[in-house]
Design an enzyme around this catalytic site. Structure first.
Site, short mmCIF file in Angstrom:
data_model
loop_
_atom_site.label_atom_id
_atom_site.label_comp_id
_atom_site.label_asym_id
_atom_site.label_seq_id
_atom_site.Cartn_x
_atom_site.Cartn_y
_atom_site.Cartn_z
N SER A 116 -123.88 33.69 13.89
CA SER A 116 -124.84 32.64 13.56
C SER A 116 -126.22 33.24 13.37
O SER A 116 -126.57 34.23 14.01
CB SER A 116 -124.90 31.60 14.69
OG SER A 116 -125.96 30.68 14.47
N TYR B 72 -126.30 30.57 23.28
CA TYR B 72 -125.59 30.63 22.00
C TYR B 72 -126.05 31.83 21.17
O TYR B 72 -125.25 32.54 20.58
CB TYR B 72 -125.84 29.32 21.24
CG TYR B 72 -125.16 29.20 19.90
CD1 TYR B 72 -123.78 29.08 19.81
CD2 TYR B 72 -125.91 29.17 18.73
CE1 TYR B 72 -123.16 28.95 18.56
CE2 TYR B 72 -125.30 29.02 17.49
CZ TYR B 72 -123.93 28.91 17.41
OH TYR B 72 -123.32 28.79 16.19
N LYS C 196 -123.71 34.92 19.97
CA LYS C 196 -123.46 35.16 18.55
C LYS C 196 -123.95 36.53 18.10
O LYS C 196 -123.34 37.13 17.20
CB LYS C 196 -124.10 34.04 17.72
CG LYS C 196 -123.35 32.72 17.81
CD LYS C 196 -121.88 32.86 17.45
CE LYS C 196 -121.21 31.54 17.17
NZ LYS C 196 -119.76 31.71 16.87
#
Length: 306
Positions: free
Chosen positions: A153, A166, A170
């Site tokens: 991401s 997150y 990622k």
């Protein structure tokens, strides 16, 4: 261009395939001729149990004339990953590609983030990608072929507010993917990353607390998950036999090759080297013009998607 029969005789495992991007990837893989293992744990983004959508995706693939099986194992557990890989080989005789798509969100500003929310996201995204890829690697090495497609991401590659867990996961996935590409190349196994821009169940939970975030979410709503499939399925195919160790991004009709960290400028001290004073007086001023700002993903991808 049609994807029909581009993946005939291939077997693809898609994790987190009950909704959003994973669902689109699984359905498009089936349409392209692949046999698909549709993995979905059957839980909401926040962890509450709900009816798994994997059976519905399998049914849709089969109605279109494809072959698929549903799997409800947990990617965050090694035994779960091993079970889904075993199901692929038991059902279809082989495994040609895995798409590590499963994910959850526990967004929150860093100073409010709990250990539990950090741990949960790392376990699904980073450990999940490791677990499934590690289980698949034994099959890939034995058959001397395989493709691993990892979902990273721009939250990790560039940065975003309130997503420390997150983002860390990622960016870790991108590093893991490169390591797998290096270590498995002798067995003709490839590993690549895709950073997808698409409206999905995960992005629907993005915090909207500013006009900038509201505009970003509005743009995401226009980007459907099916746009990710052509690149992902190309990477799963034999046509991509020389593509490995790369990081791509897909935003609507745009495909990007993302940079990977490399030195941009250096300074050198002669004699005995640097001390605190000379770092501040010479090194930092010389490097400062190449500093990167505190960008978020929307600052870098600042133009409207095409």
């Amino acid at each position: 261009m049609s994807n029909s029969d581009q993946l005939t005789e291939k077997v693809i495992l898609v994790t987190g395939a009950g909704a959003g991007i994973g669902r689109a990837l699984a359905i498009e893989a089936g349409r392209a001729g692949a046999s698909v293992v549709v993995n979905d744990l059957g839980a909401s983004l926040t962890g509450e149990a709900e009816t798994s959508a994997a059976d519905e995706v399998v049914s849709e693939i089969e109605k279109a004339g494809g072959r698929a099986v549903a799997n409800g194992d947990d990617v965050s557990k090694p035994e779960g990953a091993q079970a889904m890989v075993a199901q692929a080989t038991d059902a279809f005789g082989r495994l040609d590609a895995v798409i590590n798509n499963a994910g959850i969100l526990r967004d929150g500003f860093f100073h409010k983030m709990t250990y539990e929310n950090f741990d949960a996201v790392i376990k699904v995204h980073l450990y999940g990608s490791f677990n499934v890829s590690r289980a698949a690697a034994d099959v890939f090495r034995e058959q001397y072929s395989g493709s691993i497609i990892n979902m990273t991401s721009t939250s990790g590659l560039i940065g975003n507010l309130a997503q420390a867990n997150y983002s860390a996961a990622k960016l870790g996935v991108a590093a893991l993917s490169k390591s797998m590409a290096l270590d498995l190349q002798r067995w003709n196994v490839r590993s690549n990353c895709i950073a997808p821009f698409a409206w999905s169940r995960m992005t629907s939970s993005i915090k909207v607390d500013s006009p900038e975030q509201e505009a970003r979410v509005a743009k995401l709503r226009e980007m459907v998950p099916e746009k990710i499939a052509p690149l992902a399925l190309y990477l799963a195919s034999d046509a991509a036999e020389d593509v490995t160790g790369q990081i791509f991004a897909v935003r609507n009709n745009e495909i990007f090759l993302m940079s990977q960290p490399r030195p941009t400028r250096s300074v050198h001290a002669g004699g005995e080297g640097w001390d605190i004073e000379s770092v501040g007086a010479r090194a930092i001023p010389a490097l400062r013009s190449h500093f990167l700002p505190l960008d978020v993903s929307a600052d870098v991808f600042s133009w409207d998607p095409v």
